[in-house]
Design a protein around this motif. Sequence first.
Motif, PDB file in Angstrom:
ATOM      1  N   SER A  18      62.155 -42.465  36.064  1.00 63.66           N
ATOM      2  CA  SER A  18      62.948 -42.184  34.864  1.00 63.66           C
ATOM      3  C   SER A  18      63.871 -40.977  35.093  1.00 63.66           C
ATOM      4  O   SER A  18      63.433 -39.954  35.626  1.00 63.66           O
ATOM      5  CB  SER A  18      62.039 -41.888  33.674  1.00 63.66           C
ATOM      6  OG  SER A  18      61.224 -43.001  33.386  1.00 63.66           O
ATOM      7  N   PRO A  19      65.131 -41.074  34.691  1.00 65.77           N
ATOM      8  CA  PRO A  19      66.055 -39.956  34.890  1.00 65.77           C
ATOM      9  C   PRO A  19      65.788 -38.778  33.950  1.00 65.77           C
ATOM     10  O   PRO A  19      66.243 -37.667  34.193  1.00 65.77           O
ATOM     11  CB  PRO A  19      67.428 -40.576  34.605  1.00 65.77           C
ATOM     12  CG  PRO A  19      67.140 -41.711  33.675  1.00 65.77           C
ATOM     13  CD  PRO A  19      65.803 -42.253  34.094  1.00 65.77           C
ATOM     14  N   ILE A  20      65.052 -39.034  32.855  1.00 64.11           N
ATOM     15  CA  ILE A  20      64.745 -37.985  31.884  1.00 64.11           C
ATOM     16  C   ILE A  20      63.266 -38.033  31.534  1.00 64.11           C
ATOM     17  O   ILE A  20      62.728 -39.095  31.240  1.00 64.11           O
ATOM     18  CB  ILE A  20      65.556 -38.157  30.581  1.00 64.11           C
ATOM     19  CG1 ILE A  20      67.056 -38.183  30.861  1.00 64.11           C
ATOM     20  CG2 ILE A  20      65.231 -37.032  29.605  1.00 64.11           C
ATOM     21  CD1 ILE A  20      67.880 -38.527  29.639  1.00 64.11           C
ATOM     22  N   GLU A  39      62.416 -32.584  39.459  1.00 62.61           N
ATOM     23  CA  GLU A  39      63.722 -31.948  39.535  1.00 62.61           C
ATOM     24  C   GLU A  39      64.146 -31.402  38.171  1.00 62.61           C
ATOM     25  O   GLU A  39      63.911 -32.016  37.142  1.00 62.61           O
ATOM     26  CB  GLU A  39      64.773 -32.946  40.029  1.00 62.61           C
ATOM     27  CG  GLU A  39      64.509 -33.505  41.410  1.00 62.61           C
ATOM     28  CD  GLU A  39      63.627 -34.754  41.373  1.00 62.61           C
ATOM     29  OE1 GLU A  39      63.545 -35.440  42.410  1.00 62.61           O
ATOM     30  OE2 GLU A  39      63.012 -35.017  40.305  1.00 62.61           O
ATOM     31  N   ASN A  41      66.978 -31.260  36.712  1.00 62.20           N
ATOM     32  CA  ASN A  41      67.908 -32.056  35.915  1.00 62.20           C
ATOM     33  C   ASN A  41      67.249 -33.252  35.226  1.00 62.20           C
ATOM     34  O   ASN A  41      67.888 -33.960  34.471  1.00 62.20           O
ATOM     35  CB  ASN A  41      69.081 -32.535  36.775  1.00 62.20           C
ATOM     36  CG  ASN A  41      68.639 -33.436  37.918  1.00 62.20           C
ATOM     37  OD1 ASN A  41      67.447 -33.693  38.093  1.00 62.20           O
ATOM     38  ND2 ASN A  41      69.584 -33.916  38.706  1.00 62.20           N
ATOM     39  N   ARG A  42      65.956 -33.457  35.462  1.00 60.98           N
ATOM     40  CA  ARG A  42      65.226 -34.543  34.798  1.00 60.98           C
ATOM     41  C   ARG A  42      64.390 -34.047  33.622  1.00 60.98           C
ATOM     42  O   ARG A  42      63.834 -34.845  32.876  1.00 60.98           O
ATOM     43  CB  ARG A  42      64.301 -35.258  35.794  1.00 60.98           C
ATOM     44  CG  ARG A  42      65.014 -35.921  36.968  1.00 60.98           C
ATOM     45  CD  ARG A  42      64.008 -36.480  37.956  1.00 60.98           C
ATOM     46  NE  ARG A  42      63.207 -37.546  37.366  1.00 60.98           N
ATOM     47  CZ  ARG A  42      62.020 -37.938  37.812  1.00 60.98           C
ATOM     48  NH1 ARG A  42      61.472 -37.333  38.867  1.00 60.98           N
ATOM     49  NH2 ARG A  42      61.374 -38.918  37.224  1.00 60.98           N
TER      50      ARG A  42
END
Length: 232
Positions: A18-20, A39, A41-42
Amino acid sequence: MQRQQVSQILPILKENISPIIIFIGNNPSGADDYLKSIEKNRILLGFGGPGGYREDHRIIAAYVDKAGLYVGELDGKKSDRLKKIEQIFTKSGIRVDISEDIDAWLKTHMTLISPLAMASYAAKKRKITLGTDLELINLALQGIRENINALKELNIPILPKKYKLFSWFPLFIFRRKLLKLINSDFGRIALSGHANAALDEMKRLSEDFFEMVKDVKTDLSNNKKLYELSFA
């Protein structure tokens, strides 16, 4: 998840594509633990407005108006993805408040939750209800004031800003409001009920907060007494 379950969950989330990932819950320690595995940014931080507990495979919860979600980016920006998240939850009837500094918001929230939870545990050990013990109520209010002053000493913003009132406003007025809250159905579910269902988590969160403010000059004696009454 509860605070002490983070170490068990992170290895699983590390493999998630999942990106978030939104971490929702009480957390005075910020994103440091999360950043070891995921990371930056996630990661989003947040907090769910309803409070309650599980009982016989049911959720007993209390809400203020609509269920609320507080969420924010680590850098405080109101990003496009935050706006999309706000739209999604709003369409579901869930109010979303985007915080300009979610880390400070979570730390401020702990200034209230920790003393109140500890006072609730101490009352339970005494086999009484918190609303009938003015000693514990006063300790909790003094503890909140200590915690607010400790954050100010560390130059951590107090959010929402209205909580700055705890630094100087007469405590007898807060005592009256707190007693009304504690003795309400909302207080019995979202405060005492929630806290008593998460003793291990609240102990860990209180210890996390103490670690964060360990070098301040602010007197934290009321919080320390509550900790002894609750967990010793």
